[in-house]
Scaffold this motif. Structure first.
Motif, PDB file in Angstrom:
ATOM      1  N   GLN A  24      80.687  51.867   6.852  1.00 30.26           N
ATOM      2  CA  GLN A  24      79.601  52.160   5.916  1.00 30.26           C
ATOM      3  C   GLN A  24      80.053  52.046   4.469  1.00 30.26           C
ATOM      4  O   GLN A  24      81.232  52.144   4.172  1.00 30.26           O
ATOM      5  CB  GLN A  24      79.081  53.571   6.167  1.00 30.26           C
ATOM      6  CG  GLN A  24      78.406  53.687   7.490  1.00 30.26           C
ATOM      7  CD  GLN A  24      77.734  55.020   7.657  1.00 30.26           C
ATOM      8  OE1 GLN A  24      77.276  55.609   6.691  1.00 30.26           O
ATOM      9  NE2 GLN A  24      77.673  55.497   8.862  1.00 30.26           N
ATOM     10  N   ILE A  26      79.521  54.057   1.250  1.00 28.84           N
ATOM     11  CA  ILE A  26      79.040  55.338   0.754  1.00 28.84           C
ATOM     12  C   ILE A  26      79.230  55.395  -0.757  1.00 28.84           C
ATOM     13  O   ILE A  26      80.285  55.041  -1.264  1.00 28.84           O
ATOM     14  CB  ILE A  26      79.791  56.495   1.444  1.00 28.84           C
ATOM     15  CG1 ILE A  26      79.545  56.430   2.937  1.00 28.84           C
ATOM     16  CG2 ILE A  26      79.360  57.834   0.881  1.00 28.84           C
ATOM     17  CD1 ILE A  26      80.364  57.392   3.727  1.00 28.84           C
ATOM     18  N   PHE A  45      74.438  56.419   3.936  1.00 25.02           N
ATOM     19  CA  PHE A  45      74.653  56.656   5.358  1.00 25.02           C
ATOM     20  C   PHE A  45      73.668  55.837   6.176  1.00 25.02           C
ATOM     21  O   PHE A  45      72.508  55.709   5.817  1.00 25.02           O
ATOM     22  CB  PHE A  45      74.459  58.140   5.694  1.00 25.02           C
ATOM     23  CG  PHE A  45      75.444  59.043   5.022  1.00 25.02           C
ATOM     24  CD1 PHE A  45      76.747  59.109   5.456  1.00 25.02           C
ATOM     25  CD2 PHE A  45      75.054  59.828   3.954  1.00 25.02           C
ATOM     26  CE1 PHE A  45      77.649  59.951   4.839  1.00 25.02           C
ATOM     27  CE2 PHE A  45      75.949  60.674   3.329  1.00 25.02           C
ATOM     28  CZ  PHE A  45      77.251  60.731   3.775  1.00 25.02           C
ATOM     29  N   ILE A  97      84.274  54.246   0.384  1.00 25.28           N
ATOM     30  CA  ILE A  97      83.680  55.290  -0.462  1.00 25.28           C
ATOM     31  C   ILE A  97      83.880  54.903  -1.910  1.00 25.28           C
ATOM     32  O   ILE A  97      85.002  54.790  -2.383  1.00 25.28           O
ATOM     33  CB  ILE A  97      84.332  56.663  -0.177  1.00 25.28           C
ATOM     34  CG1 ILE A  97      84.202  57.017   1.293  1.00 25.28           C
ATOM     35  CG2 ILE A  97      83.703  57.732  -1.050  1.00 25.28           C
ATOM     36  CD1 ILE A  97      85.042  58.184   1.720  1.00 25.28           C
TER      37      ILE A  97
END
Length: 99
Positions: A24, A26, A45, A97
């Motif tokens: 993912q 993020i 998400f 992230i």
């Protein structure tokens, strides 16, 4: 014994959520709300991840209030410095992230 429809493994051995977590993107940002209050927003998400469970863990680790709505997590206060290490501990990829 229940079997996961995605991977075909038993529910206890299912690895679907861990695979989804590592892939993912993020985003961690801050936002100002009413009366100058700062809120940390974590978004990006996918629908396969339990956002409420992650929000609860983040609130406990950071000792703050917050909510999860529309697939995003809002935490009271500026937590951009500590949130990355907690998300990595939860199984998300460090390179996925962005702040």
């Amino acid at each position: 014994m229940e079997i996961c429809p995605k991977c075909g493994l038993p529910k206890q051995a299912c690895v679907c959520e861990q695979i989804v977590k590592s892939s993912q993107k993020i985003q961690v940002t801050t936002d100002k709300k009413r009366y100058g209050k700062v809120v940390t927003v974590v978004k990006g998400f996918e629908s396969d991840v339990d956002v409420k469970k992650i929000a609860k863990t983040l609130k406990n680790e950071l000792a703050c209030g917050g909510t999860s709505k529309d697939g995003a997590i809002e935490l009271q206060g500026d937590h951009t410095k500590r949130i990355k290490e907690i998300l990595v501990k939860l199984g998300f990829g460090e390179e996925s992230i962005s702040e």
